[in-house]
Design a protein around this motif. Structure first.
Motif, PDB file in Angstrom:
ATOM      1  N   SER A 716       0.808  -1.220   0.000  1.00  0.00           N
ATOM      2  CA  SER A 716       0.000   0.000   0.000  1.00  0.00           C
ATOM      3  C   SER A 716       0.841   1.269   0.000  1.00  0.00           C
ATOM      4  O   SER A 716       0.349   2.341  -0.377  1.00  0.00           O
ATOM      5  CB  SER A 716      -0.919   0.015   1.223  1.00  0.00           C
ATOM      6  N   ARG A 798      -6.595   3.080  -0.652  1.00  0.00           N
ATOM      7  CA  ARG A 798      -6.292   3.156  -2.089  1.00  0.00           C
ATOM      8  C   ARG A 798      -5.869   1.788  -2.631  1.00  0.00           C
ATOM      9  O   ARG A 798      -6.308   1.371  -3.708  1.00  0.00           O
ATOM     10  CB  ARG A 798      -5.190   4.193  -2.320  1.00  0.00           C
ATOM     11  N   TYR A 799      -5.003   1.097  -1.887  1.00  0.00           N
ATOM     12  CA  TYR A 799      -4.552  -0.227  -2.317  1.00  0.00           C
ATOM     13  C   TYR A 799      -5.732  -1.188  -2.487  1.00  0.00           C
ATOM     14  O   TYR A 799      -5.822  -1.921  -3.486  1.00  0.00           O
ATOM     15  CB  TYR A 799      -3.569  -0.821  -1.293  1.00  0.00           C
ATOM     16  N   GLU A 801      -8.921  -0.555  -3.066  1.00  0.00           N
ATOM     17  CA  GLU A 801      -9.779  -0.209  -4.202  1.00  0.00           C
ATOM     18  C   GLU A 801      -9.088  -0.551  -5.522  1.00  0.00           C
ATOM     19  O   GLU A 801      -9.705  -1.099  -6.450  1.00  0.00           O
ATOM     20  CB  GLU A 801     -10.151   1.273  -4.155  1.00  0.00           C
ATOM     21  N   GLU A 802      -7.803  -0.236  -5.631  1.00  0.00           N
ATOM     22  CA  GLU A 802      -7.068  -0.543  -6.859  1.00  0.00           C
ATOM     23  C   GLU A 802      -6.959  -2.042  -7.075  1.00  0.00           C
ATOM     24  O   GLU A 802      -7.056  -2.528  -8.213  1.00  0.00           O
ATOM     25  CB  GLU A 802      -5.672   0.083  -6.802  1.00  0.00           C
TER      26      GLU A 802
END
Length: 926
Positions: A716, A798-799, A801-802
């Motif tokens: 992340s 963010r990690y 979701e990506e």
């Protein structure tokens, strides 16, 4: 071996009624069905040699299938009037003969038999089902045989295929297509056995037939399309259910002593004079349940004698049918031929190599033959220990091994195989160390497509156009199965040489695919292939156990289980069978009115572990039941079983490690499974005390600290997480400080516990509902903390979701080292499965990377021990932990060097940390 005899009593009584004439006693009462059923039951006790047995009858009234389909059996004729008064005496006399009897209301006898069959197979029983019902053929599998006492017919897997034209796993499809007029289950109109077999042979399965329904011509094709809407219900109706709740357990289904008084009473009333005279004259007891005798035993002996000939004839045809690619296969029977092949494989850039053996246990298996291939289509089989009439003179085993040993032990001669770890054991049993393992198709397949099966038959279907032979093709199945040592050389050559040939062909397909992917190349060449030798050495070494301590623990567990049983009786307000889901369901949901959390396939309230765990939060009885089940599992799986698994030659327990058991790359342990010993309870932890070091030695445990959280920080790149690990902070305390808005010094133990749950929960995709349940708080509070967590750790959010987005687009995720973790359910049309796959996609890279790191650490530690000539040995790998056996003289060195080696196998954005413990046993060291 335990053997369970299941008698379909309802099938017996109807067949007996219709098969015999109208027999009556002097009072005019019908007796034909009663006489017929008893005539079939009487010899079974002594002829089959079962340790467990039961006769199952249908109960009166409707079953759960009527709820699914109200017209089920609606057209069935009423039970004949002359049969009705015989049913109760049949059941009474059956019990009096010493048979356990089950009559389960609302459940058909087929489903009771199916459930008991599943339970027995899971416990390693051999199962014999005595019936005339064709539906039962769907239950046949390895260790499960059908026996028809009226015709003398027995059906194993191959027998089902011969009788019906389809294997047992396709019987449900076969029955669905034809329907069942007796039970009023519509099928496809005018689709009889021939059409059903034709379609299944052509399309493989009912689902595939449905998929191609538009292409099937003629009237029968029109009929198929008309039936499509009902087919799912038809399939459901003809499928035997194998998880119905039962009052009785397997352990209760043992022979009873015959009730002679009841038998005399009934034999007198129904005027069975010959049986009455025999019973009155009989002084000796019935033979013990394990004794063999009678026609069935004689038939079994005859089958055993003729098995080789029968299988030889059948499989000769199979060899002939698909022999085109085997024309260049050679059977090595002379020294000249052997020398030519030694020269050929010595000059080859890569040789596919395989062994055939007499056992699946790698520590015990002895060589029967070997095979070699250096060019696709040109292979040889070298028989070494075949036996029986017609087997040509083979080269002496000792002479052959001496001639091949230089090549086998030469690391510069590259070798290819399918699961060569097994062959390494087989050769080690002969004093030979296999070196030069350059390629392994099992590991190539696992690297290339982690979600598929990796057996050679499956690989041959996916990567070659060859019609290959299976092991069953040459050795048979079930009662007809023979040892590979008894396979004639023609068939053995066809099968053995083909294994080497196919292995080479599959490798030639997979190798360029992997070479084109740098990440997969790294995983295969730098992780999986190197660790294979380490696992072989660990399996070979085995682990020492204290059998006496395990026996003591087993006694203590037994006593505690009895205490919990009494507490459960008090909590329930009555005695009951703790192992009976049905009785348990009645007490929990009918008497104590506990909330129903979910239901089984039959509509009954579920009492599985997940349900009990949820109920245990609020009610005492479910908590006791969970505790009882946990102790029973420990006793049955470990304290009772482990001492019996000690290898007599080594005095140690030897587990087997699989590199391909999980898509994440985690190792799996089996026979015995030493990775799943529960450690959350005191009793579970105590089992590890029985894993001991020899005198003068120590058990050393090295465990990666918070490995998955560190990997999360790396993946992340979250600044706060990276900083916490870089500073050597307690990451749970740091998380608590962030989430609760206090300084690290002010974090309470309760807040740290909450933060730890959040840290690990989010890694595994835990929802607000799951977090609320774990922490016993309101869902809104849990959601608030999750929101706060992501606000303070935006890199993690963010990690996640990506990762979800990439997984949906690609169908897979990857580890730090390039391992590809394929998740087929990411494309599922089922929302629940798709969401589950997305949660798995978040965790899989962390779990997979952890698995990669542990494997790299194993290789690093193993190489160090070998390179420096140390006596210390790697014993086990459990999750993120390595366990070693270390002599006193090397203890200080190992304690110093081991954590450094483990921490240095890779450079992540955060430091890796391994912690070491030492003890006289595994529990002390952990």
């Amino acid at each position: 071996m335990s053997r369970l005899l299941l008698v379909d009593g309802s099938s017996y009584l109807f067949r007996a009624f219709h098969a015999l004439p109208d027999l009556r006693n002097k009072a005019g009462e019908p007796t034909g069905a009663l006489r017929g059923v008893l005539s079939m039951l009487l010899p079974l006790r002594t002829s089959v040699g079962a340790t467990h047995a039961v006769c199952v009858f249908d109960a009166k009234g409707k079953t759960f299938r009527n709820d699914w389909y109200p017209e089920y059996k609606a057209t069935r004729k009423p039970t004949p009037e002359d049969l009705i008064p015989q049913i109760e005496p049949i059941q009474t006399c059956t019990r009096a003969l010493g048979w356990p009897v089950i009559v389960e209301p609302g459940v058909e006898a087929d489903d009771v038999i199916g459930t008991l069959t599943r339970q027995a197979v899971e416990r390693g029983f051999e199962v014999i089902i005595s019936t005339g019902d064709k539906d039962m053929a769907q239950l046949v599998q390895p260790g499960v045989t059908l026996m028809n006492t009226m015709t003398g017919e027995t059906l194993d897997i191959e027998g089902v295929r011969e009788k019906f034209g389809v294997p047992p796993e396709r019987i449900v499809d076969y029955l669905t297509l034809m329907g069942d007029a007796v039970d009023n289950v519509p099928g496809v109109e005018k689709c009889g056995p021939k059409t059903a077999v034709k379609w299944l042979s052509e399309y493989g399965s009912l689902d595939n037939i449905i998929a191609h329904a538009d292409s099937i011509k003629g009237v029968v094709g029109d009929n198929l399309r008309k039936a499509l809407d009902f087919i799912p219900m038809g399939r459901k109706l003809v499928t035997i259910v194998t998880d119905v709740p039962l009052n009785e357990t397997l352990d209760e289904l043992t022979w009873r002593e015959p009730d002679t008084a009841t038998l005399i009473e009934h034999y007198t009333r129904w005027e069975f004079r010959s049986w009455l005279r025999a019973l009155q004259a009989e002084a000796a007891p019935l033979p013990a349940s394990g004794e063999q005798g009678g026609l069935f035993a004689e038939a079994a002996r005859s089958a055993s004698v003729s098995a080789v000939a029968a299988v030889t004839h059948e499989q000769a045809e199979a060899v002939e049918r698909s022999a085109a690619h085997r024309e260049a296969y050679e059977c090595i029977l002379t020294r000249d031929a052997l020398d030519k092949w030694i020269a050929k494989i010595s000059a080859a850039s890569l040789t596919a190599f395989d062994t055939e053996t007499d056992s699946l246990d790698p520590m015990l298996a002895q060589i029967v033959g070997m095979s070699f291939c250096v060019t696709p289509g040109e292979a040889a089989y070298l028989p070494l220990a075949h036996r029986g009439p017609g087997v040509a003179e083979q080269l002496p085993l000792a002479e052959v091994l001496a001639a091949l040993k230089p090549w086998l032990e030469d690391a510069s001669r590259p070798k290819l195989g399918q699961n060569l770890k097994y062959d390494m054991h087989v050769l080690a049993n002969q004093g030979i160390t296999l070196r030069g393992v350059a390629e392994d198709t099992l590991l190539e397949s696992a690297a290339w497509e982690s979600d598929k099966n990796h057996d050679l038959d499956g690989l041959a279907k996916r990567y070659t156009d060859l019609a290959t032979l299976s092991y069953a093709d040459v050795c048979g199945k079930g009662a007809k199965a023979i040892s590979f040592a008894d396979v004639p050389l023609e068939q053995a050559t066809a099968y053995g040489a083909e294994d080497a040939d196919v292995t080479l062909r599959v490798h030639q397909q997979l190798a360029p695919k992997i070479a084109a992917e740098p990440g997969l190349t790294r995983v295969y060449r730098e992780i999986e292939l190197p660790v294979q030798e380490v696992l072989w050495a660990m399996e070979r070494q085995g682990v020492l156990i204290d059998a006496g301590l395990l026996a003591q623990q087993s006694d203590e567990l037994g006593r505690k289980m009895l205490e919990i049983e009494q507490q459960a009786y008090e909590a329930a307000g009555q005695p009951f069978n703790l192992n009976s889901p049905k009785q348990l369901g009645e007490i929990l949901f009918e008497r104590q009115k506990l909330p129903i959390k979910k239901k089984t396939a039959t509509g009954a309230p579920s009492t599985d572990e997940e349900v009990l765990a949820e109920l245990a939060l609020d009610y005492p009885l479910p908590r006791l039941l969970l505790e009882y089940r946990g102790m029973a599992k420990l006793k049955n799986t470990y304290t009772d079983k482990l001492p019996r698994m000690v290898n007599p030659a080594t005095g140690r327990v030897h587990t087997s490690f699989s590199q391909t058991g999980a898509i994440t790359g985690r190792l799996a342990s089996s026979e015995p499974n030493l990775q799943n010993i529960p450690v959350r309870t005191q009793e579970g932890r105590r089992i590890r005390q029985a894993f001991v070091a020899p005198s003068g030695w120590h058990i050393v445990s090295a465990d990666y600290s918070q490995i998955e959280l560190r990997i999360m920080a790396h993946l992340s790149s979250d600044e706060r997480l990276l900083e916490a690990f870089a500073q050597g902070e307690d990451v749970h305390r740091a998380t608590a400080a962030e989430v609760f808005g206090v300084s690290s010094a002010e974090v309470s133990s309760e807040q740290r516990r909450y933060a730890k749950t959040i840290n690990f929960g989010l890694i595994y995709g835990m929802s607000a509902h799951g977090l609320a349940r774990s922490l016993e708080i309101e869902r809104s509070a849990a959601q608030s903390w999750i929101d706060c967590y992501f606000a303070r750790y935006p890199g993690v959010a963010r990690y996640m979701e990506e990762t979800r987005a990439n997984a949906r687009a690609q169908g897979y995720v990857e580890t730090v080292f390039g391992r590809r973790l394929i998740l087929p359910e990411l494309k599922s049309s089922n929302a629940g499965r798709r969401q589950g796959a997305e949660r798995a996609a978040i965790n899989a890279p962390m779990q997979g990377t952890a698995a990669d790191l542990v494997k790299l650490a194993m290789r690093s530690v193993y190489d160090w021990l070998i390179r420096d000539g140390l006596q210390s040995k790697l014993l086990l790998q459990v999750h993120d932990e390595l366990i070693l056996e270390v002599p006193e003289s090397e203890l200080a060195l190992v304690r110093e060097k081991l954590p450094k080696l483990m921490a240095g196998v890779a450079e992540l954005k955060v430091p890796l940390l391994a912690e070491v413990g030492v003890g006289a046993n595994w529990d002390e060291a952990h």
